[in-house]
Design an enzyme around this catalytic site. Structure first.
Site, mmCIF file in Angstrom:
data_model
loop_
_atom_site.group_PDB
_atom_site.id
_atom_site.type_symbol
_atom_site.label_atom_id
_atom_site.label_comp_id
_atom_site.label_asym_id
_atom_site.label_seq_id
_atom_site.Cartn_x
_atom_site.Cartn_y
_atom_site.Cartn_z
ATOM 1 N N CYS A 192 5.706 -0.421 7.584
ATOM 2 C CA CYS A 192 4.874 1.043 6.801
ATOM 3 C C CYS A 192 6.486 1.453 5.181
ATOM 4 O O CYS A 192 7.650 1.940 6.457
ATOM 5 C CB CYS A 192 4.747 2.037 7.417
ATOM 6 S SG CYS A 192 4.398 3.560 6.215
ATOM 7 N N LEU A 193 6.841 1.796 4.281
ATOM 8 C CA LEU A 193 7.460 1.859 3.473
ATOM 9 C C LEU A 193 8.108 3.482 4.037
ATOM 10 O O LEU A 193 9.245 3.458 3.521
ATOM 11 C CB LEU A 193 7.278 2.731 2.365
ATOM 12 C CG LEU A 193 6.552 0.767 1.828
ATOM 13 C CD1 LEU A 193 5.983 1.345 0.089
ATOM 14 C CD2 LEU A 193 7.850 0.057 1.446
ATOM 15 N N GLY A 245 0.450 -1.374 0.159
ATOM 16 C CA GLY A 245 0.058 -0.049 0.465
ATOM 17 C C GLY A 245 0.732 1.359 -0.060
ATOM 18 O O GLY A 245 1.710 1.675 0.411
ATOM 19 N N HIS A 298 -3.370 7.471 6.510
ATOM 20 C CA HIS A 298 -1.325 8.710 6.154
ATOM 21 C C HIS A 298 -2.013 9.992 5.756
ATOM 22 O O HIS A 298 -1.413 11.122 5.433
ATOM 23 C CB HIS A 298 -0.616 8.043 4.584
ATOM 24 C CG HIS A 298 0.330 6.687 4.887
ATOM 25 N ND1 HIS A 298 0.955 7.478 6.194
ATOM 26 C CD2 HIS A 298 0.110 5.594 4.690
ATOM 27 C CE1 HIS A 298 2.543 5.992 5.870
ATOM 28 N NE2 HIS A 298 1.688 5.565 5.735
ATOM 29 N N HIS A 310 -4.298 1.221 7.696
ATOM 30 C CA HIS A 310 -3.080 1.617 7.458
ATOM 31 C C HIS A 310 -2.807 3.020 6.217
ATOM 32 O O HIS A 310 -2.682 3.517 6.661
ATOM 33 C CB HIS A 310 -2.512 0.806 7.312
ATOM 34 C CG HIS A 310 -0.493 0.901 7.593
ATOM 35 N ND1 HIS A 310 0.625 0.613 7.970
ATOM 36 C CD2 HIS A 310 -0.135 2.111 6.220
ATOM 37 C CE1 HIS A 310 1.586 1.219 7.468
ATOM 38 N NE2 HIS A 310 1.046 2.337 7.078
ATOM 39 N N GLU A 311 -3.514 2.990 4.773
ATOM 40 C CA GLU A 311 -3.452 3.966 3.736
ATOM 41 C C GLU A 311 -3.676 5.244 4.441
ATOM 42 O O GLU A 311 -3.786 6.669 4.486
ATOM 43 C CB GLU A 311 -3.128 2.646 2.600
ATOM 44 C CG GLU A 311 -2.381 1.906 2.582
ATOM 45 C CD GLU A 311 -1.202 2.291 2.483
ATOM 46 O OE1 GLU A 311 -0.417 3.768 2.949
ATOM 47 O OE2 GLU A 311 -0.394 1.242 3.027
ATOM 48 N N GLN A 352 3.105 9.680 1.382
ATOM 49 C CA GLN A 352 4.230 9.818 1.199
ATOM 50 C C GLN A 352 5.034 9.665 0.374
ATOM 51 O O GLN A 352 6.837 9.987 0.062
ATOM 52 C CB GLN A 352 4.342 7.565 0.914
ATOM 53 C CG GLN A 352 3.522 7.559 2.594
ATOM 54 C CD GLN A 352 3.336 5.573 2.039
ATOM 55 O OE1 GLN A 352 2.256 5.212 2.079
ATOM 56 N NE2 GLN A 352 4.256 5.416 2.916
HETATM 57 ZN ZN ZN Z 1 2.468 3.985 5.666
#
Ligand code: ZN
Length: 165
Positions: free
Chosen positions: A89-90, A46, A135, A131-132, A51
């Site tokens: 998370c990236l 995701g 953000h 999660h996304e 991000q």
């Molecule tokens: Zn994330």
């Protein structure tokens, strides 16, 4: 299409509330295409627009069948059950936390043309939706985790648990 740089924890863009998308134009399509390419390249499941430094309510999620779901202006309209598991998370590379999430989540969103739709995800996909979407309001999963661990620490903990059984 182009790969975008993924921002990491501490970058101010990750703490901002994103604005809704109002124009479903070519610029949005480029953004979605770049996000999908960037996500695939990073090997994640995701990615949210902040991000990559774009403060708009846009998310891309890869589901269990490896389809990329494009979510524009998404909101959670239903959720049920619960699951616990490791989450990463990236934007927080190399660190994982134990996070509780609902097990089934339904999101209402718009597609790249502005058409509304609903999509329901279970397990990892449900976790990813939660999660996304967080953000988009400037939140990171680390806020839900008591502590963060490296993969090596997690392996060591799990090996220790197994040796007790
Ligand atoms: Zn994330």
């Amino acid at each position: 299409m182009a790969l975008r740089k993924i921002l990491t924890q501490g970058d101010p863009a990750l703490a901002k509330t994103c604005r809704p998308v109002e124009k479903f134009d070519r610029k949005l399509h480029w953004l979605l295409d770049d996000m999908k390419e960037t996500l695939a390249n990073a090997g994640g499941v995701g990615l949210a627009a902040p991000q990559i430094g774009i403060l708009r309510r846009v998310v891309v999620v890869e589901d269990a069948e490896e389809n990329m779901i494009e979510l524009v202006n998404p909101v959670i309209v239903d959720q049920s059950g619960e699951q616990e598991g490791w989450e990463g998370c990236l934007s927080v590379p190399g660190k994982y936390g134990w996070v509780e999430r609902p097990n089934v989540v339904t999101v209402r969103a718009q597609d790249r043309e502005g058409k509304f739709f609903e999509v329901t995800g279970e397990e990892l996909t449900a976790r990813c939706f939660c999660h996304e979407l967080e953000h988009l309001d400037g939140h990171l999963f680390v806020e839900h985790a008591d502590e963060l661990y490296t993969p090596e620490e997690i392996d060591a903990m799990e090996a220790e648990e197994e040796s007790k059984e």
